[in-house]
Design a protein around this motif. Sequence first.
Motif, mmCIF file in Angstrom:
data_model
loop_
_atom_site.group_PDB
_atom_site.id
_atom_site.type_symbol
_atom_site.label_atom_id
_atom_site.label_comp_id
_atom_site.label_asym_id
_atom_site.label_seq_id
_atom_site.Cartn_x
_atom_site.Cartn_y
_atom_site.Cartn_z
ATOM 1 N N PHE A 121 0.739 -1.253 -0.088
ATOM 2 C CA PHE A 121 -0.028 0.057 -0.072
ATOM 3 C C PHE A 121 0.904 1.271 0.064
ATOM 4 O O PHE A 121 0.628 2.117 -0.823
ATOM 5 C CB PHE A 121 -0.624 0.114 1.356
ATOM 6 N N GLU A 122 1.759 1.264 0.741
ATOM 7 C CA GLU A 122 2.738 2.386 0.960
ATOM 8 C C GLU A 122 3.545 2.499 -0.462
ATOM 9 O O GLU A 122 3.841 3.948 -0.859
ATOM 10 C CB GLU A 122 3.846 2.279 1.843
ATOM 11 N N SER A 131 3.563 6.025 -2.755
ATOM 12 C CA SER A 131 4.786 6.723 -3.311
ATOM 13 C C SER A 131 4.901 6.791 -4.793
ATOM 14 O O SER A 131 5.518 7.656 -5.249
ATOM 15 C CB SER A 131 6.304 5.818 -2.741
ATOM 16 N N TRP A 132 3.957 5.803 -5.615
ATOM 17 C CA TRP A 132 4.169 5.944 -6.866
ATOM 18 C C TRP A 132 3.069 6.935 -7.320
ATOM 19 O O TRP A 132 2.799 7.215 -8.664
ATOM 20 C CB TRP A 132 3.556 4.327 -7.461
#
Length: 221
Positions: free
Chosen positions: A14-15, A19-20
């Motif tokens: 998820f993180e 970040s994308w």
Amino acid sequence: MQLIQSLGEALAWFEREISWGVPATELRHLCGRIGELYVAMITNGQMAIDVNQRGYDVVGLNNDRISVKTTAQSGLEGFISFNPRTLEFVDRVFVLRVNTEEMQVETLLDKPVAEARLLMVEDATGRLSIPLRRLAPNRAAPREHADVATVATIGDLTVRELESGTIEVLRNGEAIIPVKPVLRELAARFNIGLLNGRGNPLNTRQLGTLVIKSALQVNAD
């Protein structure tokens, strides 16, 4: 242990998506999976065996049928929807929020279905929902029965990491929300940098782990 590992992997993915540049609100399936794994872990239960189990997602330790609703919405606008035709199959309701700034799971509601039903409103089509604004006061409540992995005391502050990876900061037993500003102050005290090896800011879980580790080392000396 498998639930803890799976939850950590789901949160990491998820993180990574965040970040994308993927909006958290577009990661509904992953967000929902995180919530189900989290509730299965904290209730010592298991995921519902059938895919798309009618009405509930987790079976608790006492065979409670638990409906889990998870959102990544940061504000108080909006609502959590429920299907009135399947509530009869539910014993307990959890509403969770994945806090994308601190990358941790917040419990907004944990009630028997009868009590949760009192918070719901019905629209013209008969669909039930709970406005997020009604759940906001529950965010500041510390999880007294949560499993604590590590803990450190720094003056009148207690910093603890739960088995889920969530970082909590308490002052004289009262939860501090949000925790990241306090962690930044503690990081400065222990000369902990705020960036990771790639130059990105440490999230709450990473920063909290480093603060606890540094505090334990200082207390041991």
